[in-house]
Design a protein around this motif. Structure first.
Motif, PDB file in Angstrom:
ATOM      1  N   MET A   1       8.345 -13.459 -11.166  1.00 15.83           N
ATOM      2  CA  MET A   1       9.432 -13.916 -12.030  1.00 15.83           C
ATOM      3  C   MET A   1      10.668 -14.307 -11.230  1.00 15.83           C
ATOM      4  N   GLN A   2      10.882 -13.662 -10.081  1.00 17.48           N
ATOM      5  CA  GLN A   2      12.012 -14.061  -9.235  1.00 17.48           C
ATOM      6  C   GLN A   2      11.799 -15.506  -8.772  1.00 17.48           C
ATOM      7  N   GLY A   3      10.550 -15.883  -8.601  1.00 18.31           N
ATOM      8  CA  GLY A   3      10.230 -17.258  -8.203  1.00 18.31           C
ATOM      9  C   GLY A   3      10.274 -18.230  -9.366  1.00 18.31           C
ATOM     10  N   LEU A   4       9.597 -17.871 -10.476  1.00 11.03           N
ATOM     11  CA  LEU A   4       9.564 -18.789 -11.624  1.00 11.03           C
ATOM     12  C   LEU A   4      10.975 -19.016 -12.168  1.00 11.03           C
ATOM     13  N   GLY A   5      11.783 -17.952 -12.136  1.00  9.81           N
ATOM     14  CA  GLY A   5      13.147 -18.059 -12.668  1.00  9.81           C
ATOM     15  C   GLY A   5      14.138 -18.719 -11.720  1.00  9.81           C
TER      16      GLY A   5
ATOM     17  N   ALA B   1      13.344  -1.558 -10.375  1.00  6.97           N
ATOM     18  CA  ALA B   1      13.101  -0.864  -9.101  1.00  6.97           C
ATOM     19  C   ALA B   1      12.234  -1.717  -8.171  1.00  6.97           C
ATOM     20  N   LEU B   2      11.225  -2.370  -8.743  1.00  4.13           N
ATOM     21  CA  LEU B   2      10.339  -3.207  -7.918  1.00  4.13           C
ATOM     22  C   LEU B   2      11.094  -4.392  -7.322  1.00  4.13           C
ATOM     23  N   VAL B   3      11.923  -5.039  -8.147  1.00  4.71           N
ATOM     24  CA  VAL B   3      12.689  -6.196  -7.663  1.00  4.71           C
ATOM     25  C   VAL B   3      13.592  -5.758  -6.516  1.00  4.71           C
ATOM     26  N   ARG B   4      14.228  -4.633  -6.702  1.00  5.21           N
ATOM     27  CA  ARG B   4      15.125  -4.110  -5.671  1.00  5.21           C
ATOM     28  C   ARG B   4      14.349  -3.807  -4.375  1.00  5.21           C
ATOM     29  N   ALA B   5      13.193  -3.156  -4.540  1.00  3.59           N
ATOM     30  CA  ALA B   5      12.395  -2.791  -3.360  1.00  3.59           C
ATOM     31  C   ALA B   5      11.859  -4.041  -2.653  1.00  3.59           C
TER      32      ALA B   5
ATOM     33  N   TRP C   1      -3.397  -7.222  -6.708  1.00  6.47           N
ATOM     34  CA  TRP C   1      -4.504  -6.323  -6.335  1.00  6.47           C
ATOM     35  C   TRP C   1      -4.037  -4.874  -6.494  1.00  6.47           C
ATOM     36  N   HIS C   2      -2.771  -4.624  -6.132  1.00  6.35           N
ATOM     37  CA  HIS C   2      -2.223  -3.271  -6.238  1.00  6.35           C
ATOM     38  C   HIS C   2      -1.865  -2.937  -7.679  1.00  6.35           C
ATOM     39  N   ASP C   3      -1.036  -3.791  -8.282  1.00  6.83           N
ATOM     40  CA  ASP C   3      -0.562  -3.485  -9.631  1.00  6.83           C
ATOM     41  C   ASP C   3       0.053  -4.749 -10.239  1.00  6.83           C
ATOM     42  N   SER C   4      -0.350  -5.067 -11.448  1.00  5.52           N
ATOM     43  CA  SER C   4       0.101  -6.336 -12.034  1.00  5.52           C
ATOM     44  C   SER C   4       1.621  -6.350 -12.276  1.00  5.52           C
ATOM     45  N   LEU C   5       2.231  -5.182 -12.402  1.00 10.84           N
ATOM     46  CA  LEU C   5       3.684  -5.156 -12.614  1.00 10.84           C
ATOM     47  C   LEU C   5       4.427  -5.552 -11.326  1.00 10.84           C
ATOM     48  N   ALA C   6       3.862  -5.172 -10.188  1.00 13.42           N
ATOM     49  CA  ALA C   6       4.468  -5.565  -8.906  1.00 13.42           C
ATOM     50  C   ALA C   6       4.393  -7.075  -8.749  1.00 13.42           C
ATOM     51  N   ASP C   7       3.245  -7.635  -9.110  1.00 18.41           N
ATOM     52  CA  ASP C   7       3.108  -9.097  -9.065  1.00 18.41           C
ATOM     53  C   ASP C   7       4.104  -9.740 -10.017  1.00 18.41           C
TER      54      ASP C   7
ATOM     55  N   ASN D   1       0.823  -1.201   0.000  1.00 14.94           N
ATOM     56  CA  ASN D   1       0.000   0.000   0.000  1.00 14.94           C
ATOM     57  C   ASN D   1       0.867   1.264   0.000  1.00 14.94           C
ATOM     58  N   LYS D   2       1.964   1.200   0.751  1.00 14.72           N
ATOM     59  CA  LYS D   2       2.820   2.391   0.858  1.00 14.72           C
ATOM     60  C   LYS D   2       3.857   2.457  -0.258  1.00 14.72           C
ATOM     61  N   GLU D   3       4.345   1.307  -0.693  1.00 15.22           N
ATOM     62  CA  GLU D   3       5.559   1.285  -1.508  1.00 15.22           C
ATOM     63  C   GLU D   3       5.371   1.063  -3.011  1.00 15.22           C
ATOM     64  N   VAL D   4       4.421   0.183  -3.359  1.00 14.93           N
ATOM     65  CA  VAL D   4       4.370  -0.280  -4.753  1.00 14.93           C
ATOM     66  C   VAL D   4       4.269   0.867  -5.765  1.00 14.93           C
ATOM     67  N   GLY D   5       3.334   1.783  -5.506  1.00 18.45           N
ATOM     68  CA  GLY D   5       3.081   2.850  -6.467  1.00 18.45           C
ATOM     69  C   GLY D   5       4.312   3.705  -6.763  1.00 18.45           C
ATOM     70  N   ARG D   6       5.175   3.857  -5.772  1.00 17.19           N
ATOM     71  CA  ARG D   6       6.355   4.722  -5.931  1.00 17.19           C
ATOM     72  C   ARG D   6       7.309   4.236  -7.005  1.00 17.19           C
ATOM     73  N   HIS D   7       7.279   2.914  -7.252  1.00 22.57           N
ATOM     74  CA  HIS D   7       8.284   2.338  -8.141  1.00 22.57           C
ATOM     75  C   HIS D   7       7.767   2.090  -9.553  1.00 22.57           C
ATOM     76  N   ILE D   8       6.509   2.408  -9.807  1.00 24.35           N
ATOM     77  CA  ILE D   8       5.931   2.003 -11.086  1.00 24.35           C
ATOM     78  C   ILE D   8       5.682   3.166 -12.034  1.00 24.35           C
ATOM     79  N   ASP D   9       6.215   2.976 -13.247  1.00 22.92           N
ATOM     80  CA  ASP D   9       5.899   3.877 -14.343  1.00 22.92           C
ATOM     81  C   ASP D   9       5.610   2.954 -15.517  1.00 22.92           C
ATOM     82  N   HIS D  10       4.330   2.819 -15.857  1.00 25.94           N
ATOM     83  CA  HIS D  10       3.963   1.843 -16.894  1.00 25.94           C
ATOM     84  C   HIS D  10       4.540   2.205 -18.262  1.00 25.94           C
ATOM     85  N   ALA D  11       5.013   3.435 -18.398  1.00 30.56           N
ATOM     86  CA  ALA D  11       5.630   3.814 -19.671  1.00 30.56           C
ATOM     87  C   ALA D  11       7.081   3.337 -19.738  1.00 30.56           C
ATOM     88  N   ASN D  12       7.622   2.898 -18.616  1.00 33.03           N
ATOM     89  CA  ASN D  12       9.010   2.428 -18.594  1.00 33.03           C
ATOM     90  C   ASN D  12       9.076   1.145 -17.762  1.00 33.03           C
TER      91      ASN D  12
END
Ligand code: COS
Length: 397
Positions: free
Chosen positions: A97-101, A46-50, A86-92, A28-39
């Motif tokens: 992918m860290q798990g599948l890979g 950034a999400l993986v790092r966070a 629920w928050h953002d499909s890019l965060a999921d 709720n606090k963190e996910v949105g800060r790292h997402i730019d769907h244009a990039n």
């Protein structure tokens, strides 16, 4: 915040009941800060790092390598995907992918390989990828044509094309399946880890889709890989792939569940607050049917998903049928629920920037990847027929 009341179900333990709300609060606090769907590349890095910094990627690594649980806990991974999507499909996506890979490494890697590859993925310092699909082999894994041939006493040489590879181009390593020819078809495949900087490995092109994430075609030209990087025995690649998918298919279903829950939350709010013909939209019986059908759909999917996950976590060697049932049902139901949400939003439902519009695009691929709905149904039917045959044989003995 995503609804978490189902964590009270008997499928879950105290550890899940603590994990869920803590992750939801963080997201709720963190996910949105790292997402730019244009990039999307930058966002995923950034999400993986966070996720790594906050310790959430411990959920995809076994305890011996700094993870959360002795072996991969499917319920935890499902809950994480549900909450993040629920928050953002890019965060999921970044989490999953860290798990599948790495699941093939966790399940089949030697101690040295696990010690080398798992900690940097857990910390979010390395990005992982899973390279199975090819232009002529997506659903039919046993038809894959990429080859791995002996190159000296301690190396293999990989040649071929892999496509639809998530994290293609930004990953630090790829788990690659190739034909080694011990037997025809499924019994002649092996699995290798290929570092992204291996000479001969190149991105042959990026693939743009309706809900973008990092996705590419990879070309392997005489890629030399140490034999020590093989996961499982020679000819066991199909088994490695299926064991990995047995775990991750339920989690794709969980991601779809999270998206459906979000659409439902948006839909019920809209129905209760939008006035039409002098009363809230929710007073109309057709709206009530949409709400009720969606709630039933969501609970049915959750039950299928956590039944499969619970069985695996309780020690089942295979959950092929259960995982395929969850994967066949959940993305289809999520598509239905999201479509109803768009309808209830009316014109605003297709307006770019409105959440249900994004969900409408984002859910579509889940009905296809990691085994299309039709393939899952084929697997379910085969498993049922196998079970019938086994019962018949037993009775005849
Ligand atoms: N776990 C362990 N072993 C498994 C398994 C599983 N989930 N599924 C199959 N196997 C075994 C079988 O038992 C069989 O072994 P035996 O011959 O010793 O009995 C062997 O693997 C071959 O199985 P099968 O005959 O079913 O192979 P097919 O080529 O017919 O496989 C399916 C068909 C559909 C199951 C497989 O190709 C598949 O899952 N396809 C979808 C792949 C996918 O998800 N693609 C998307 C890209 S991944 S992101």
């Amino acid at each position: 915040m995503p609804p978490l009341a189902h964590l009270a179900w008997p499928f879950f333990g105290e550890e899940h009941r603590q994990f869920g709300p803590a992750l939801a609060d963080w997201a709720n606090k963190e996910v949105g800060r790292h997402i730019d769907h244009a990039n999307v590349d930058q966002s995923c890095r950034a999400l993986v790092r966070a996720l790594g910094d906050a310790g959430w990627l411990k959920a995809v690594v076994p305890k011996a390598y700094g993870g959360l649980t002795e072996k991969l806990d499917v319920r935890t991974i499902c809950a994480a995907r549900e909450i993040l999507s629920w928050h953002d499909s890019l965060a999921d996506f970044a989490f999953a992918m860290q798990g599948l890979g790495t699941a093939s490494i966790s399940l089949f890697g030697s101690d040295e390989i696990k010690a080398k590859y798992l900690p940097p993925v857990r910390d979010g310092r390395h990005i992982a990828a899973f390279a199975l699909s090819e232009p002529e082999a997506g659903s039919d894994v046993s038809a894959l044509a990429t080859t791995a041939t002996k190159d000296g006493p301690s190396h293999m040489r990989i040649d071929g094309l892999k496509t639809w590879i998530s994290n293609g181009g930004i990953a630090d390593h790829y788990v690659v399946f190739a034909r080694t020819g011990e037997a025809p078809g499924a019994k002649g495949l092996s699995c290798f880890i290929v570092d992204a900087d291996t000479p001969g490995l190149a991105v042959a092109g990026r693939i743009e889709i309706i809900a973008p994430h990092p996705l590419a075609t990879l070309r392997f030209t005489g890629c030399r890989v140490p034999l020590a990087n093989r996961l499982g025995g020679a000819g066991e690649g199909f088994k490695v792939a299926m064991a990995t998918l047995d775990i991750f298919r339920s989690t794709v279903a969980a991601a779809a569940l999270g998206m459906a829950r979000r659409a439902f939350d948006e839909m019920i709010e809209r129905a209760a607050t939008r006035n039409l013909f002098g009363a809230p939209l929710a007073d109309l019986q057709l709206t009530q049917v949409a709400l009720a059908d969606s709630a039933i759909d969501i609970d049915a999917a959750a039950l299928l998903i956590y039944r499969a996950a619970w069985e695996k976590d309780s020690g089942a060697a295979r959950i092929t049928r259960q995982a395929s049932m969850a994967k066949a049902f959940a993305p289809e139901m999520a598509q239905r629920v999201i479509d109803r949400a768009v309808q209830i939003f009316g014109g605003n439902g297709v307006r770019v920037g409105v959440k249900v519009e994004a969900l409408y695009r984002e859910i579509r691929a889940l009905r296809i990847y990691e085994g299309a709905t039709e393939v899952q149904k084929m697997i379910v039917a085969r498993e049922l027929l196998k079970a019938r045959e086994a019962t018949r044989r037993q009775a005849a003995e």
